[in-house]
Design an enzyme around this catalytic site. Structure first.
Site, PDB file in Angstrom:
ATOM      1  N   ASN A   8      50.269 152.449 120.538  1.00  0.00           N
ATOM      2  CA  ASN A   8      50.572 153.340 121.661  1.00  0.00           C
ATOM      3  C   ASN A   8      51.995 153.040 122.127  1.00  0.00           C
ATOM      4  OD1 ASN A   8      50.696 154.838 123.972  1.00  0.00           O
ATOM      5  ND2 ASN A   8      49.103 153.723 125.091  1.00  0.00           N
ATOM      6  N   LYS A  10      53.696 154.673 124.184  1.00  0.00           N
ATOM      7  CA  LYS A  10      53.925 155.104 125.569  1.00  0.00           C
ATOM      8  C   LYS A  10      55.223 155.931 125.637  1.00  0.00           C
ATOM      9  CE  LYS A  10      51.097 151.263 126.968  1.00  0.00           C
ATOM     10  NZ  LYS A  10      50.726 150.254 127.938  1.00  0.00           N
ATOM     11  N   HIS A  77      43.588 156.738 129.328  1.00  0.00           N
ATOM     12  CA  HIS A  77      44.337 155.476 129.431  1.00  0.00           C
ATOM     13  C   HIS A  77      44.504 155.110 130.911  1.00  0.00           C
ATOM     14  CE1 HIS A  77      47.569 152.551 129.154  1.00  0.00           C
ATOM     15  NE2 HIS A  77      47.216 152.398 127.895  1.00  0.00           N
ATOM     16  N   GLU A  79      46.903 153.992 132.520  1.00  0.00           N
ATOM     17  CA  GLU A  79      48.140 154.487 133.150  1.00  0.00           C
ATOM     18  C   GLU A  79      47.986 155.941 133.588  1.00  0.00           C
ATOM     19  OE1 GLU A  79      50.801 153.276 130.016  1.00  0.00           O
ATOM     20  OE2 GLU A  79      50.375 151.192 130.556  1.00  0.00           O
ATOM     21  N   GLU A 142      40.199 148.256 127.372  1.00  0.00           N
ATOM     22  CA  GLU A 142      41.478 147.729 127.847  1.00  0.00           C
ATOM     23  C   GLU A 142      41.335 147.301 129.311  1.00  0.00           C
ATOM     24  OE1 GLU A 142      45.040 149.303 125.449  1.00  0.00           O
ATOM     25  OE2 GLU A 142      44.612 150.811 126.949  1.00  0.00           O
ATOM     26  N   GLY A 148      50.112 145.076 129.540  1.00  0.00           N
ATOM     27  CA  GLY A 148      51.537 144.865 129.816  1.00  0.00           C
ATOM     28  C   GLY A 148      51.844 143.641 130.660  1.00  0.00           C
ATOM     29  N   SER A 188      47.972 143.376 126.010  1.00  0.00           N
ATOM     30  CA  SER A 188      48.818 142.233 125.646  1.00  0.00           C
ATOM     31  C   SER A 188      48.473 141.655 124.265  1.00  0.00           C
ATOM     32  CB  SER A 188      48.740 141.144 126.720  1.00  0.00           C
ATOM     33  OG  SER A 188      49.256 141.636 127.945  1.00  0.00           O
TER      34      SER A 188
HETATM   35  P1  13P Z   1      50.278 146.283 126.011  1.00  0.00           P
HETATM   36  O1  13P Z   1      49.913 145.939 124.594  1.00  0.00           O
HETATM   37  O2  13P Z   1      51.748 146.469 126.214  1.00  0.00           O
HETATM   38  O3  13P Z   1      49.653 145.328 126.989  1.00  0.00           O
HETATM   39  O4  13P Z   1      49.641 147.710 126.311  1.00  0.00           O
HETATM   40  C1  13P Z   1      48.319 147.929 125.994  1.00  0.00           C
HETATM   41  C2  13P Z   1      48.055 149.362 126.126  1.00  0.00           C
HETATM   42  O5  13P Z   1      48.067 149.919 127.200  1.00  0.00           O
HETATM   43  C3  13P Z   1      47.754 150.125 124.893  1.00  0.00           C
HETATM   44  O6  13P Z   1      47.248 151.373 125.202  1.00  0.00           O
END
Ligand code: 13P
Length: 226
Positions: A8, A10, A77, A79, A142, A148, A188
């Site tokens: 991903n 983003k 997700h 976010e 997640e 993150g 992460s």
């Molecule tokens: P990170 O791997 O940067 O923590 O992000 C995970 C994520 O949100 C994947 O969709």
């Protein structure tokens, strides 16, 4: 089950030239929408509309994604839930539309603190999805606090969350269906911790954010999952 590694990206990168250099074979790449028709390989989108077509300025139809040979779409997700106020009801509409359009859905669930939310997210997110359609659904676990932050979830906790998710799916559909649904871990993930999620925690794959922006690192993550 062959481990499914999903990248991903983003809102990265900000140029097509960079995006082309970041493609790694063996992962499903989910770049920003505008690159989907311009990149080769197994591709996924990071979102889609709950509508098929029409006057929805700025939205992307799942049919448009399908036309571009995009195979997967990430929905729900954290976010999008937090920053774009997506509710379980909105996510459910997208899930159903994406499945009806022939896409595979990667439905993200995860707690901020209490695991009870997983049941609600799965129940509401998958409402009205048929048993047949469940063969096109992938769940990504997640935990919000792990995204993150560099604080990846422990193997033990991931394992118990995956068991819990499978139990919920079993109650919603059937044991046989629940056993076949791939459950990924995300939060992460890096090449040092990735292998353990597959080999010890029972994850069927990984949803990788930050580490997927570095092709060498993503290649190592893919290798560690076999
Ligand atoms: P990170 O791997 O940067 O923590 O992000 C995970 C994520 O949100 C994947 O969709």
């Amino acid at each position: 089950m062959k481990p499914l590694i999903i990248a991903n990206w983003k809102m990265n990168p900000t140029s097509l030239a960079e995006a082309k250099k970041m493609i790694v074979k063996g992962a499903v790449i989910c770049p920003p929408f505008v690159y989907l028709g311009l990149l080769r390989g197994e591709l996924g989108a990071q979102n889609c509309s709950s509508e098929e077509k029409g006057a929805f300025t700025g939205e992307i139809s799942p049919l448009t994604l399908k036309d571009l040979k995009v195979k997967y779409v990430i929905l729900g997700h954290s976010e999008r839930r937090k920053l774009f106020s997506e509710t379980d009801e909105m996510i459910n509409k997208k899930v159903r539309r994406a499945l009806a359009s022939g896409l595979k859905v990667v439905l993200c669930v995860g707690e901020i603190d209490k695991k009870e939310v997983l049941k609600i997210q799965l129940e509401k997110g998958l409402e009205g999805v048929s048993r047949d359609e469940m063969s096109k659904v992938i769940i990504a676990y997640e935990p919000v606090w792990a995204i993150g932050t560099g604080k990846n979830c422990s193997v033990d906790e991931t394992m118990s969350s995956i068991i819990l998710i499978r139990q919920i799916l079993s109650n919603l559909f059937s044991r046989a269906i629940a056993d076949k649904i791939p459950i990924l871990y995300g939060g992460s993930v890096n090449s040092s911790n990735s292998g353990a999620y597959i080999k010890e925690a029972g994850a069927n794959g990984l949803l990788v954010g930050g580490a997927s922006l570095k092709p060498d690192e993503l290649s190592k993550i893919i290798k560690s999952s076999y």
